[in-house]
Motif scaffolding. Structure first.
Motif, PDB file in Angstrom:
ATOM      1  N   GLY A 135      36.902  29.731  67.885  1.00  0.00           N
ATOM      2  CA  GLY A 135      35.647  29.032  67.629  1.00  0.00           C
ATOM      3  C   GLY A 135      34.579  29.404  68.642  1.00  0.00           C
ATOM      4  N   ALA A 136      34.968  29.543  69.916  1.00  0.00           N
ATOM      5  CA  ALA A 136      34.013  29.952  70.950  1.00  0.00           C
ATOM      6  C   ALA A 136      33.518  31.373  70.705  1.00  0.00           C
ATOM      7  N   CYS A 137      34.396  32.255  70.241  1.00  0.00           N
ATOM      8  CA  CYS A 137      33.992  33.639  69.943  1.00  0.00           C
ATOM      9  C   CYS A 137      32.990  33.676  68.786  1.00  0.00           C
ATOM     10  N   VAL A 138      33.252  32.923  67.742  1.00  0.00           N
ATOM     11  CA  VAL A 138      32.325  32.853  66.612  1.00  0.00           C
ATOM     12  C   VAL A 138      31.003  32.226  67.048  1.00  0.00           C
ATOM     13  N   CYS A 139      31.085  31.180  67.860  1.00  0.00           N
ATOM     14  CA  CYS A 139      29.861  30.530  68.347  1.00  0.00           C
ATOM     15  C   CYS A 139      29.052  31.467  69.234  1.00  0.00           C
ATOM     16  N   TRP A 140      29.709  32.334  69.979  1.00  0.00           N
ATOM     17  CA  TRP A 140      28.965  33.303  70.781  1.00  0.00           C
ATOM     18  C   TRP A 140      28.151  34.234  69.883  1.00  0.00           C
ATOM     19  N   VAL A 141      28.766  34.712  68.816  1.00  0.00           N
ATOM     20  CA  VAL A 141      28.048  35.607  67.898  1.00  0.00           C
ATOM     21  C   VAL A 141      26.833  34.882  67.319  1.00  0.00           C
ATOM     22  N   ILE A 142      27.020  33.638  66.892  1.00  0.00           N
ATOM     23  CA  ILE A 142      25.913  32.855  66.339  1.00  0.00           C
ATOM     24  C   ILE A 142      24.839  32.625  67.397  1.00  0.00           C
ATOM     25  N   PHE A 143      25.257  32.231  68.586  1.00  0.00           N
ATOM     26  CA  PHE A 143      24.322  31.965  69.675  1.00  0.00           C
ATOM     27  C   PHE A 143      23.526  33.223  70.031  1.00  0.00           C
ATOM     28  N   ALA A 144      24.230  34.338  70.197  1.00  0.00           N
ATOM     29  CA  ALA A 144      23.562  35.585  70.590  1.00  0.00           C
ATOM     30  C   ALA A 144      22.573  36.037  69.523  1.00  0.00           C
ATOM     31  N   CYS A 145      22.970  35.970  68.263  1.00  0.00           N
ATOM     32  CA  CYS A 145      22.079  36.412  67.190  1.00  0.00           C
ATOM     33  C   CYS A 145      20.890  35.463  67.025  1.00  0.00           C
ATOM     34  N   ALA A 146      21.125  34.163  67.152  1.00  0.00           N
ATOM     35  CA  ALA A 146      20.042  33.189  66.975  1.00  0.00           C
ATOM     36  C   ALA A 146      19.019  33.242  68.101  1.00  0.00           C
ATOM     37  N   THR A 147      19.435  33.658  69.289  1.00  0.00           N
ATOM     38  CA  THR A 147      18.528  33.683  70.436  1.00  0.00           C
ATOM     39  C   THR A 147      17.942  35.062  70.705  1.00  0.00           C
ATOM     40  N   GLY A 148      18.224  36.024  69.823  1.00  0.00           N
ATOM     41  CA  GLY A 148      17.667  37.363  70.001  1.00  0.00           C
ATOM     42  C   GLY A 148      18.450  38.229  70.955  1.00  0.00           C
ATOM     43  N   ASN A 149      19.688  37.849  71.266  1.00  0.00           N
ATOM     44  CA  ASN A 149      20.538  38.631  72.159  1.00  0.00           C
ATOM     45  C   ASN A 149      21.663  39.334  71.401  1.00  0.00           C
ATOM     46  N   GLY A 150      21.520  39.432  70.091  1.00  0.00           N
ATOM     47  CA  GLY A 150      22.582  39.995  69.266  1.00  0.00           C
ATOM     48  C   GLY A 150      22.562  41.493  69.147  1.00  0.00           C
ATOM     49  N   GLY A 151      21.393  42.103  69.296  1.00  0.00           N
ATOM     50  CA  GLY A 151      21.290  43.560  69.226  1.00  0.00           C
ATOM     51  C   GLY A 151      21.774  44.118  67.896  1.00  0.00           C
ATOM     52  N   PHE A 152      22.638  45.124  67.981  1.00  0.00           N
ATOM     53  CA  PHE A 152      23.153  45.794  66.786  1.00  0.00           C
ATOM     54  C   PHE A 152      23.920  44.828  65.886  1.00  0.00           C
ATOM     55  N   MET A 153      24.663  43.902  66.499  1.00  0.00           N
ATOM     56  CA  MET A 153      25.454  42.962  65.703  1.00  0.00           C
ATOM     57  C   MET A 153      24.551  42.092  64.832  1.00  0.00           C
ATOM     58  N   ASN A 154      23.405  41.676  65.347  1.00  0.00           N
ATOM     59  CA  ASN A 154      22.462  40.894  64.555  1.00  0.00           C
ATOM     60  C   ASN A 154      21.924  41.726  63.399  1.00  0.00           C
ATOM     61  N   THR A 155      21.612  43.003  63.668  1.00  0.00           N
ATOM     62  CA  THR A 155      21.140  43.894  62.606  1.00  0.00           C
ATOM     63  C   THR A 155      22.198  44.055  61.527  1.00  0.00           C
ATOM     64  N   LEU A 156      23.446  44.251  61.954  1.00  0.00           N
ATOM     65  CA  LEU A 156      24.541  44.425  60.997  1.00  0.00           C
ATOM     66  C   LEU A 156      24.765  43.167  60.164  1.00  0.00           C
ATOM     67  N   LEU A 157      24.807  42.015  60.819  1.00  0.00           N
ATOM     68  CA  LEU A 157      25.075  40.765  60.101  1.00  0.00           C
ATOM     69  C   LEU A 157      23.895  40.309  59.246  1.00  0.00           C
TER      70      LEU A 157
END
Length: 194
Positions: free
Chosen positions: A91-113
């Protein structure tokens, strides 16, 4: 209790799944309070991505011995530790992905998702989740003999389950979810006019 009881006595119990919900509520509250405006140093961001990616891989594959598949590979203590922590860590790993993408820290992963072909699957994802257990149980309950568990059979069953779950979810979404969404739009349009 034996492995046959794992599903009914542990896997589906809501109190055994409380950890990831609490992690999600904490992260969601933090995102709400900060209005998704959190800047992280790029080196710390990279380190956090590596830590959470490593933890996710450990949760998914850390229990498997690549050479053999012993039935009793884990001691009771290690099993208890894994069962107590793996859902919270996932759950913490999934929340990190959500947190990073929502705050603009997702980089390539945000683009992919955020890729547009994922939009239909995202709309079906909850229905897929609800229907996949029914598909799995229907398959296993219809078997007249034991199934030999090797990599090829598991891949075959996984892909068949995935395709059938998507098909069932598509029908369920058209039958139940889409009409409710249309009704919701009609109701909220009236509220806006008033």
């Amino acid at each position: 209790r034996g492995r046959a009881d794992y599903f009914s006595y542990y896997y589906i119990r809501p109190y055994c799944r409380m950890g990831p919900y609490i992690v999600g509520i904490i992260v969601g509250s933090f995102l709400y309070k900060t209005d998704c405006k959190v800047k992280i140093n790029k080196y710390l961001n990279l380190l956090l991505w590596l830590v959470f990616a490593t933890l996710a891989v450990v949760v998914l594959y850390g229990l498997r011995d690549p050479i053999s598949f012993p039935e009793d590979a884990l001691s009771r203590d290690v099993s208890a530790l894994y069962n107590a922590t793996h859902k919270i860590v996932w759950g913490a790993c999934v929340c990190w992905v959500i947190f990073a993408c929502a705050t603009g820290n997702g980089g390539f992963m945000n683009t992919l998702l955020s890729w547009s072909p994922f939009v239909p699957l995202a709309r079906l994802s909850y229905c897929i989740y609800l229907s996949h257990a029914m598909v799995i149980f229907t398959y296993y309950d219809s078997q007249r003999s034991l199934i030999y568990l090797d990599d090829l059979n598991i891949i075959y069953v996984f892909l068949a389950t995935l395709v059938l779950s998507v098909m069932v979810a598509f029908v369920a979404s058209l039958s139940f979810e889409a009409p409710m969404m249309g009704l919701e739009k009609v109701i909220f349009k009236r509220d806006r006019r008033n």
